[in-house]
Design a protein around this motif. Structure first.
Motif, PDB file in Angstrom:
ATOM      1  N   LEU A 264       0.415  -1.075   0.076  1.00  0.00           N
ATOM      2  CA  LEU A 264       0.105  -0.114   0.158  1.00  0.00           C
ATOM      3  C   LEU A 264       0.874   1.460   0.467  1.00  0.00           C
ATOM      4  O   LEU A 264       2.269   1.263   0.464  1.00  0.00           O
ATOM      5  CB  LEU A 264      -0.717   0.536   1.188  1.00  0.00           C
ATOM      6  N   ILE A 278      -4.167   7.682  -1.655  1.00  0.00           N
ATOM      7  CA  ILE A 278      -4.067   6.344  -1.635  1.00  0.00           C
ATOM      8  C   ILE A 278      -4.679   5.394  -2.266  1.00  0.00           C
ATOM      9  O   ILE A 278      -4.634   5.466  -2.835  1.00  0.00           O
ATOM     10  CB  ILE A 278      -5.357   5.644   0.380  1.00  0.00           C
ATOM     11  N   GLY A 279      -2.978   4.311  -2.344  1.00  0.00           N
ATOM     12  CA  GLY A 279      -3.156   3.177  -3.293  1.00  0.00           C
ATOM     13  C   GLY A 279      -2.430   1.879  -2.850  1.00  0.00           C
ATOM     14  O   GLY A 279      -2.171   1.469  -1.731  1.00  0.00           O
ATOM     15  N   ARG A 280      -2.639   0.891  -3.340  1.00  0.00           N
ATOM     16  CA  ARG A 280      -2.149  -0.657  -3.414  1.00  0.00           C
ATOM     17  C   ARG A 280      -2.096  -0.723  -4.615  1.00  0.00           C
ATOM     18  O   ARG A 280      -2.170  -0.165  -5.736  1.00  0.00           O
ATOM     19  CB  ARG A 280      -3.936  -1.134  -3.303  1.00  0.00           C
ATOM     20  N   CYS A 284       4.604  -2.053  -5.285  1.00  0.00           N
ATOM     21  CA  CYS A 284       4.950  -0.656  -5.080  1.00  0.00           C
ATOM     22  C   CYS A 284       6.163   0.079  -6.513  1.00  0.00           C
ATOM     23  O   CYS A 284       6.156   1.527  -6.666  1.00  0.00           O
ATOM     24  CB  CYS A 284       5.696  -1.179  -3.848  1.00  0.00           C
ATOM     25  N   TYR A 305       5.256   4.328   1.905  1.00  0.00           N
ATOM     26  CA  TYR A 305       5.364   3.020   1.396  1.00  0.00           C
ATOM     27  C   TYR A 305       5.061   1.855   2.664  1.00  0.00           C
ATOM     28  O   TYR A 305       5.566   1.573   3.075  1.00  0.00           O
ATOM     29  CB  TYR A 305       5.322   2.099   0.012  1.00  0.00           C
ATOM     30  N   ARG A 318      -7.051  -5.094  -1.708  1.00  0.00           N
ATOM     31  CA  ARG A 318      -8.028  -4.116  -1.943  1.00  0.00           C
ATOM     32  C   ARG A 318      -8.921  -3.730  -0.873  1.00  0.00           C
ATOM     33  O   ARG A 318      -9.505  -2.756  -0.148  1.00  0.00           O
ATOM     34  CB  ARG A 318      -9.693  -4.676  -3.002  1.00  0.00           C
ATOM     35  N   GLU A 321      -6.761  -1.746   1.396  1.00  0.00           N
ATOM     36  CA  GLU A 321      -6.354  -0.229   0.584  1.00  0.00           C
ATOM     37  C   GLU A 321      -8.205   0.432   1.191  1.00  0.00           C
ATOM     38  O   GLU A 321      -7.889   2.017   1.483  1.00  0.00           O
ATOM     39  CB  GLU A 321      -6.815  -0.161  -0.314  1.00  0.00           C
ATOM     40  N   GLN A 339      -8.149  10.877  -4.978  1.00  0.00           N
ATOM     41  CA  GLN A 339      -8.654   9.999  -4.844  1.00  0.00           C
ATOM     42  C   GLN A 339      -9.328   9.280  -5.829  1.00  0.00           C
ATOM     43  O   GLN A 339      -9.424   8.092  -6.594  1.00  0.00           O
ATOM     44  CB  GLN A 339      -9.706   9.530  -3.129  1.00  0.00           C
TER      45      GLN A 339
END
Length: 353
Positions: A264, A278-280, A284, A305, A318, A321, A339
């Motif tokens: 993440l 914010i991401g997944r 990475c 991260y 997910r 996240e 987002q």
């Protein structure tokens, strides 16, 4: 596919409100069966908003969604698509339709050897009550679809908000449900019945269906990830109980230190230190490298991260996240600035449409 038996026991129902009419301070409608008459189904609002779906009479959810269209039209189209589909529906225009179909189909097969009289009784009672409320009785009602062994009902809440605000609330509802119930809705965030494969879009043309006996389970049918424990503030090094790296400039030199592993990540405005995305990521290093090449409307983002310990299923990533987005929304009553800005920023969310 009932809720995962390996998950912790469901808390005392008095502490759970995800099926109440004031859940998360929204004004939810009563629970209306997909098999309801057209007149009864018109009780669903004609404004944009949020909706939730559960098996008739059950206290767990199978889906939470949002729509910018009229809630009534969105849910009416969904129930029509599910009622007519002898084959699994396509993944468009209703992304949840294949998962709902697969779950219902599996339960129907199970019901052939073990019927569910309590579900049948609930539907029949609802139909009888509806007839009493319509002038002229049953003669003025549209023909009812046959009673299903495993049927769905829905509840909706209008929400006057921007697309970002509505999708932020959807994320918050998913987060709250995970906190209350201990897992995600069975058909949300990419979860799917283990013995079925998902249909693609109609254009791609690959129809889903039940897997043959010798085929491996669909990984999306794996267990739900336990919800993260709310703690700290977005941007803290230990936010939500995770170990975040120190913020670093989003440039080639700093990205060399990022692992090629699942995880993440956060993007923060270098000046205000506010989390803006914010991401997944399955990788990475690769994902953050892609974000470095995007325009951020004059902002100078830094990144942080968290690398996961070992492989994580896609729906579990997910879920993590959504826990982060939901907690951010809980604290600030809005989603991070970028987002839900669209694909130009790699935005992915639980949105239905």
């Amino acid at each position: 596919m009932s809720p995962d038996p390996e998950q912790p026991a469901v808390p005392d129902l008095e502490a759970i409100d995800h099926f109440f009419d004031n859940w998360c301070n929204l004004t939810w409608t009563e629970w209306i069966p997909f098999s309801a008459t057209k007149q009864v189904f018109h009780r669903i609002p004609k404004e944009p908003g949020l909706y939730r779906i559960r098996p008739v009479g059950k206290e767990y959810l199978v889906y939470i969604g949002e729509t910018k269209r009229a809630l009534h039209q969105r849910l009416h189209n969904l129930r029509i698509e599910l009622s007519k589909a002898e084959q699994m529906p396509w993944s468009d225009p209703h992304t949840e339709a294949p998962a709902l179909w697969a779950l219902r189909d599996a339960e129907r097969l199970a019901a052939e050897s073990e019927p569910h009289p309590e579900i049948v009784s609930a539907i029949q009672k609802e139909s009888a009550d509806d007839q009493l409320q319509v002038p002229g009785g049953a003669d003025n009602l549209e023909e009812e679809p046959p009673v299903e062994a495993f049927a769905y009902e829905c509840s909706a809440a209008p929400l006057d908000a921007s697309d970002s605000g509505r999708r932020g609330m959807e994320s918050f509802l998913l987060y709250r449900y995970r906190q209350e119930y201990g897992e995600s809705p069975l058909c949300s965030l990419g979860r799917f019945h283990p013995r079925y494969r998902r249909s693609t879009t109609k254009k791609e043309g690959m129809r889903g269906g039940r897997l043959a006996g010798g085929q491996k389970d669909n990984p999306a049918g794996g267990p739900s990830r336990l919800p993260l424990c709310p703690s700290g503030t977005p941007g803290d090094r230990d936010w939500m109980g995770l170990a975040w790296s120190a913020p670093a400039t989003l440039d080639e030199e700093q990205l060399r230190n990022v692992p090629h592993s699942q995880g993440l990540y956060l993007l923060l405005d270098a000046g205000s230190k506010e989390v803006i995305f914010i991401g997944r990521a399955d990788n990475c290093a690769s994902q953050l490298s892609g974000q470095a090449g995007r325009a951020w409307e004059g902002k100078d983002p830094v990144f942080s991260y968290h690398a996961t310990d070992g492989p994580v299923l896609l729906h579990q990533l997910r879920e993590l996240e959504i826990d982060l987005i939901g907690n951010y929304y809980e604290q600030f009553r809005k989603a991070p600035e970028f987002q839900f800005r669209g694909s130009s920023h790699g935005t992915r969310g639980p949105a239905t449409e």
